[in-house]
Design a protein around this motif. Structure first.
Motif, mmCIF file in Angstrom:
data_model
loop_
_atom_site.group_PDB
_atom_site.id
_atom_site.type_symbol
_atom_site.label_atom_id
_atom_site.label_comp_id
_atom_site.label_asym_id
_atom_site.label_seq_id
_atom_site.Cartn_x
_atom_site.Cartn_y
_atom_site.Cartn_z
ATOM 1 N N ASN A 124 0.932 -1.124 -0.016
ATOM 2 C CA ASN A 124 0.033 -0.007 0.093
ATOM 3 C C ASN A 124 0.656 1.127 -0.079
ATOM 4 O O ASN A 124 0.344 2.407 -0.623
ATOM 5 C CB ASN A 124 -1.109 0.095 1.298
ATOM 6 N N LEU A 129 7.317 1.472 3.363
ATOM 7 C CA LEU A 129 6.938 0.438 4.086
ATOM 8 C C LEU A 129 7.918 -0.790 3.671
ATOM 9 O O LEU A 129 7.878 -1.734 4.751
ATOM 10 C CB LEU A 129 5.544 -0.002 4.022
ATOM 11 N N GLY A 178 5.731 -14.221 -5.080
ATOM 12 C CA GLY A 178 4.523 -14.286 -4.389
ATOM 13 C C GLY A 178 4.451 -15.303 -3.038
ATOM 14 O O GLY A 178 5.493 -15.517 -2.715
ATOM 15 N N THR A 182 7.795 -16.752 -1.196
ATOM 16 C CA THR A 182 7.861 -16.194 0.223
ATOM 17 C C THR A 182 7.935 -17.369 1.241
ATOM 18 O O THR A 182 8.554 -17.425 2.106
ATOM 19 C CB THR A 182 6.640 -15.360 0.407
ATOM 20 N N LEU A 186 11.161 -18.414 3.632
ATOM 21 C CA LEU A 186 10.587 -18.502 4.961
ATOM 22 C C LEU A 186 11.129 -19.754 5.626
ATOM 23 O O LEU A 186 11.116 -19.806 6.797
ATOM 24 C CB LEU A 186 9.168 -18.216 5.694
ATOM 25 N N THR A 196 5.609 -6.303 7.316
ATOM 26 C CA THR A 196 4.448 -5.496 7.548
ATOM 27 C C THR A 196 3.458 -5.915 6.524
ATOM 28 O O THR A 196 3.688 -6.489 5.170
ATOM 29 C CB THR A 196 4.910 -4.172 6.836
ATOM 30 N N GLY A 197 2.060 -6.374 7.164
ATOM 31 C CA GLY A 197 1.031 -6.877 6.248
ATOM 32 C C GLY A 197 -0.115 -7.168 7.139
ATOM 33 O O GLY A 197 -0.439 -6.605 8.192
ATOM 34 N N GLU A 219 4.231 -5.766 11.813
ATOM 35 C CA GLU A 219 3.546 -4.528 11.624
ATOM 36 C C GLU A 219 2.237 -4.798 11.183
ATOM 37 O O GLU A 219 2.255 -4.996 9.864
ATOM 38 C CB GLU A 219 4.193 -3.523 10.976
ATOM 39 N N GLY A 222 -5.684 -3.915 11.479
ATOM 40 C CA GLY A 222 -6.960 -3.866 12.476
ATOM 41 C C GLY A 222 -7.781 -2.864 12.324
ATOM 42 O O GLY A 222 -7.796 -1.915 11.298
ATOM 43 N N CYS A 253 -2.850 1.330 6.765
ATOM 44 C CA CYS A 253 -2.973 0.583 7.872
ATOM 45 C C CYS A 253 -3.580 1.258 9.111
ATOM 46 O O CYS A 253 -4.474 0.776 9.988
ATOM 47 C CB CYS A 253 -1.755 0.021 8.384
ATOM 48 N N LEU A 371 -4.763 -0.917 15.841
ATOM 49 C CA LEU A 371 -3.325 -0.193 15.574
ATOM 50 C C LEU A 371 -3.486 1.280 15.881
ATOM 51 O O LEU A 371 -2.236 2.112 16.528
ATOM 52 C CB LEU A 371 -2.988 -0.178 14.048
#
Ligand code: NAD
Length: 504
Positions: A124, A129, A178, A182, A186, A196-197, A219, A222, A253, A371
């Motif tokens: 976003n 970010l 994607g 990811t 990980l 962040t997401g 991060e 909510g 966010c 948040l």
């Protein structure tokens, strides 16, 4: 800054991470001069590619120039400059207060980099970010695997293409992909993960990190409420709330997610909002160059689905092929409506009527910790009550969003809205292990003091150790006159003594 080698686009996740680890282990990322060179490289990256960044973010989200400049590029530059101005001071070992028992020792905290850090950015605000944490991680001396979001493909591709020209490509590789990529990434071992997401993916990241007990910052998002009472200046409140809700088409966010106010305030809010929307975007918002689009078809469909069953008081138009949703205000919304069960993350603003500040507090406390919390009121007592009786990542009184732009105020969530915080010096601290260091020598006096810890034990040794562990207080300035008087007195006494002695 020119490219010094051709980047290998075919490296797998294990290869990327291993290469970053090798460079870290060699010590390449640690010298302050090296870190500063990278940070200066980032300044050049933004300076030389501002237009390309504007173009990419327009392609991804139809972001207007002003939103990119004010919410992405300017904060990015300010952040790098702030770090460059303070890095020497942040990086040097700290010297905390010592207890008496340590008064002859070296007592320090070394600011160590963690090692290899993974930073996963969000789509976003794809530059800020992703890069704000990266700036802090580089400053702290880490290697960083940079993973921009796949949902902002133009900006992410640009970062992938350009960053290696300005940063050391082995220490700070950019990794695209994607869900599949990811997931591969990980599986690797990192020394810190910064994500962040959304909360659901945050849980996946947390679980993956747990395998190696890797520390994380999450991060997340909510539902951030805005409480408005009758004492607030409504014209200004409406502008501030709608600006916070409409930038990036609500995909922020910390956007106000919903409003809590009395029915009376609700009516006035809607009336005023009609005027403000016209002022902001003209007759046809879809034609306005100042309004963004929804990021993907999935999010568009989700948001349009949320409109169902709402009493729309303003807006409500949408067009799928343009992923356009008009800023929409819904009134008299039931807390049980689906829109109140998940974070909206789009330009729909439900108003839930309540009758008092106490009811608003109960409403907020029944739900996950947000948040951000926004309080619009001039009543000091009610503001204090809300501040003290609710929990949220942050609070902004009589405005929206702006609290996250205050230099050195930590930004982060609590509970479901996240863990850890960053911004300013806190970003440097996030990526720094505070290493305890105690240095002793072998001289006789300290050894005498230390001997009290050895057997045979005794009560007198316990009493001595207790005394030694007392905190040594720094001399307070309030005692300065007493000390001066004492020294003067002592000097006069000595002078009188010698005068008497030699006068004889
Ligand atoms: P999301 O949480 O769905 O995350 C999307 C990213 O996660 C994609 O890059 C995707 O590739 C990856 N992903 C999805 N499933 C995955 C899986 N199973 N394994 C590994 N990776 C996976 O993104 P979203 O929901 O579109 O983002 C919006 C959310 O992000 C909102 O909740 C918002 O509040 C939050 N957010 C928070 C902040 C903050 O600073 N606190 C900033 C921006 C966004």
């Amino acid at each position: 800054m020119a490219a010094d080698a051709v980047i290998d686009l075919t490296l797998s996740a294990p290869q990327v991470v291993q290469s970053a680890r090798d460079r870290f282990n060699e010590g390449r990322t640690r010298p302050l001069r090296f870190r500063k060179k990278q940070l200066n490289g980032l300044l050049e990256f933004v300076k030389e590619n501002q237009n390309a960044l504007l173009e990419a973010m327009h392609q991804d989200l139809k972001k207007p120039k002003q939103e990119v400049m004010v919410l992405e590029i300017i904060p990015f530059v300010k952040d790098v400059e702030h770090v460059l101005n303070h890095l020497d001071e942040w990086a040097k070992p700290e010297k905390p207060r010592k207890a008496m028992v340590n008064w002859m020792d070296g007592v320090m905290v070394y600011n160590d980099p963690y090692g290899v850090v993974l930073v996963m950015g969000a789509w976003n605000y794809p530059l800020q970010l992703t890069m704000t944490p990266v700036i802090g991680a580089i400053a702290a001396g880490n290697s960083v695997v940079i993973k921009p979001s796949d949902l902002s493909p133009a900006t992410s591709q640009l970062m992938y293409d350009l960053l290696p020209k300005y940063l050391d490509r082995e220490c700070y590789p950019v990794y695209l992909g994607g869900v599949k990529e990811t997931t591969e990434l990980l599986k690797e071992r990192f020394d810190y993960i910064f994500y962040t997401g959304g909360t659901a993916v945050g849980q996946i990241i947390h679980k993956a990190a747990n395998r190696y007990l890797t520390p994380v910052t999450l991060e997340l998002g909510g539902k951030s409420p805005a409480y408005i009472d009758a004492s607030a200046d409504l014209d200004k409140t409406v502008k501030r709330v709608l600006w916070g809700k409409c930038i990036n088409s609500g995909q922020t966010c910390v956007a106000p997610d919903y409003i809590l106010c009395t029915k009376e305030v609700q009516d006035k809010f809607v009336k005023c909002a009609q005027k403000v929307m016209l002022e902001f975007y003209g007759q046809d918002i879809q034609d306005s160059p100042d309004y963004c689009r929804i990021v993907t078809d999935r999010h568009f469909t989700r948001l349009v689905g949320l409109l169902s069953g709402l009493k729309v008081a303003l807006g409500g138009r949408y067009e799928a092929k343009d992923r356009f949703i008009e800023p929409t205000i819904a009134i008299d919304v039931s807390p049980n409506h689906p829109i109140m069960q998940e974070e909206i993350f789009g330009p729909i603003l439900p108003i839930i009527p309540i009758s008092s500040v106490d009811e608003a507090i109960t409403f907020i406390n029944k739900r996950d910790k947000p948040l951000a919390l926004y309080i619009f009121s001039t009543k000091k007592r009610d503001r204090e009550k809300m501040l003290k009786e609710t929990s949220s990542g942050g609070v902004c009184v009589n405005d929206t969003i702006m609290h996250i732009a205050v230099e050195d105020l930590p930004f982060g969530g609590v509970g479901q809205s996240g863990m850890g915080a960053y911004h300013g010096s806190k970003t440097f601290d996030t990526f720094t292990h505070k290493k305890t260091v105690l240095v002793k020598d072998f001289q006789a006096l300290p050894e005498k003091i230390l001997a009290s810890r050895y057997p045979p034990y005794s009560d007198s040794k316990i009493a001595f150790i207790n005394l030694g562990m007392k905190e040594r207080r720094r001399l307070s300035l309030k005692y300065l006159p007493h000390i001066i008087m004492f020294l003067l007195g002592a000097a006069v006494t000595v002078a009188v003594f010698y005068l008497c002695k030699y006068a004889k």
